[in-house]
Design an enzyme around this catalytic site. Structure first.
Site, PDB file in Angstrom:
ATOM      1  N   GLY A 132      -2.480  -1.920  -7.373  1.00 47.49           N
ATOM      2  CA  GLY A 132      -1.348  -2.854  -7.390  1.00 47.49           C
ATOM      3  C   GLY A 132      -1.492  -3.940  -8.441  1.00 47.49           C
ATOM      4  O   GLY A 132      -2.591  -4.434  -8.697  1.00 47.49           O
ATOM      5  N   GLN A 170      -8.356  -7.258 -10.994  1.00 48.90           N
ATOM      6  CA  GLN A 170      -9.121  -6.127 -10.439  1.00 48.90           C
ATOM      7  C   GLN A 170      -8.794  -4.839 -11.197  1.00 48.90           C
ATOM      8  O   GLN A 170      -9.678  -4.100 -11.623  1.00 48.90           O
ATOM      9  CB  GLN A 170      -8.785  -5.984  -8.954  1.00 48.90           C
ATOM     10  CG  GLN A 170      -9.296  -4.728  -8.307  1.00 48.90           C
ATOM     11  CD  GLN A 170      -9.078  -4.751  -6.802  1.00 48.90           C
ATOM     12  OE1 GLN A 170      -9.873  -5.288  -6.066  1.00 48.90           O
ATOM     13  NE2 GLN A 170      -7.998  -4.144  -6.340  1.00 48.90           N
ATOM     14  N   GLN A 222     -18.026  -7.325  -1.578  1.00 42.04           N
ATOM     15  CA  GLN A 222     -17.087  -8.065  -2.416  1.00 42.04           C
ATOM     16  C   GLN A 222     -16.626  -9.379  -1.772  1.00 42.04           C
ATOM     17  O   GLN A 222     -15.780 -10.085  -2.329  1.00 42.04           O
ATOM     18  CB  GLN A 222     -15.899  -7.191  -2.796  1.00 42.04           C
ATOM     19  CG  GLN A 222     -14.896  -6.923  -1.691  1.00 42.04           C
ATOM     20  CD  GLN A 222     -13.841  -5.954  -2.144  1.00 42.04           C
ATOM     21  OE1 GLN A 222     -14.127  -4.778  -2.392  1.00 42.04           O
ATOM     22  NE2 GLN A 222     -12.603  -6.409  -2.260  1.00 42.04           N
ATOM     23  N   HIS A 263       0.842  -1.213   0.000  1.00 42.26           N
ATOM     24  CA  HIS A 263       0.000   0.000   0.000  1.00 42.26           C
ATOM     25  C   HIS A 263       0.874   1.258   0.000  1.00 42.26           C
ATOM     26  O   HIS A 263       0.584   2.224  -0.704  1.00 42.26           O
ATOM     27  CB  HIS A 263      -0.892   0.039   1.250  1.00 42.26           C
ATOM     28  CG  HIS A 263      -1.865  -1.102   1.362  1.00 42.26           C
ATOM     29  ND1 HIS A 263      -1.900  -1.936   2.466  1.00 42.26           N
ATOM     30  CD2 HIS A 263      -2.827  -1.543   0.526  1.00 42.26           C
ATOM     31  CE1 HIS A 263      -2.853  -2.838   2.296  1.00 42.26           C
ATOM     32  NE2 HIS A 263      -3.429  -2.635   1.125  1.00 42.26           N
TER      33      HIS A 263
END
Ligand code: AMP
Length: 271
Positions: free
Chosen positions: A143, A149, A57, A33
């Site tokens: 990332g 995603q 999710q 992160h």
């Protein structure tokens, strides 16, 4: 660092921000992160980090309940890294009684994690649509570890909004394991195993690079070997074209995608 919980306060705080970088997270902040935050701080005037464990999710209630949460520790790390805004909304702030937009994946997009975790990306897209609508960031930093995603968010939102999505490389520990909040749930022994598995996958990629025609065979071989050697369940191990996630990789840039369980903890990675 401004700590914001309510949408009304968010609106007030960022209404004049024209050059905002956004780093969406589910907390359990780690150096993966932080690398996104560093990228955002370099490229944008201000950086906003969200922490929201998005119930929509999770296709498994227990996974949602046990997802690592440590807001105080996270806040400390974000403050130290000079984040400008941290937005930590409650579930009811995000999913108000008013309907939020929902999204459907195409059949061709129901692959890898989308196939194995029913409703997962629909939930991700729903919350991201909400966040982009609220924040209007210039850039979103995501990332490479969660490549599918990134791929779907880019597909669904880059034409809909002015926001640009920036892909940032996967940060790994000294054993090459991709950093993940879920690693906090693993024992040292399991992390070691994850390290060995990761190295085997890096080797597999090199072998495929040399002989793409043997991809299927090489993948099957590694899969069998990993299952035999370690007590793991492999959900998928597939090679896919990097640009469209299709299975034709011959003469194409490709990635190996892996999802597996060690002691009931689900890990994903790609190489
Ligand atoms: P998460 O909190 O797991 O939802 O992740 C939030 C963002 O951090 C996503 O864009 C992830 O892809 C990214 N991220 C998670 N782990 C890593 C890592 N090891 N290296 C780089 N980015 C990461």
């Amino acid at each position: 660092m401004k700590y914001i919980r309510k949408i009304l306060d968010l609106n007030k705080a960022i209404k004049n921000e024209q050059n905002l970088g956004f780093v969406p997270t589910m907390g359990g902040i780690h150096n993966g992160h932080i690398s996104l935050i560093t990228k955002s701080k370099k490229r944008c005037k201000k950086t906003l980090v969200s922490i929201f464990v998005n119930p929509k999710q999770f296709n498994n209630k227990k996974d949602y309940k046990t997802y690592p949460r440590n807001i105080n520790k996270d806040l400390k790390i974000l403050r130290k890294n000079k984040v400008d805004y941290v937005f930590i909304p409650t579930v009811s702030e995000i999913y108000t009684k008013k309907k939020t937009n929902t999204f459907k994946l195409l059949k061709s997009q129901k692959i890898l994690c989308a196939k194995k975790r029913k409703g997962h990306f629909e939930g991700v897209l729903r919350v991201m649509n909400r966040f982009i609508g609220l924040i209007s960031p210039k850039f979103i930093f995501m990332g490479e570890k969660d490549f599918q995603q990134f791929f779907l968010i880019k597909k669904f939102f880059e034409n809909k909004y002015k926001t640009r999505i920036i892909l940032c490389k996967t940060i790994r520990d000294n054993k090459k394991v991709a950093l993940s909040s879920r690693n906090f749930l693993l024992s040292k022994k399991d992390l070691n195993t994850a390290g060995i598995i990761t190295k085997q996958l890096i080797k597999l990629k090199l072998k495929i690079d040399k002989n793409k025609r043997k991809t299927k065979h090489l993948i099957l071989d590694t899969k069998k070997n990993l299952i035999r050697t370690f007590d793991i369940k492999i959900e998928y191990l597939e090679a896919r074209n990097k640009d469209n996630l299709k299975q034709n990789i011959y003469k194409k840039k490709y990635k190996l995608f892996l999802a597996y369980y060690i002691n009931k903890i689900r890990l994903i990675d790609n190489f």
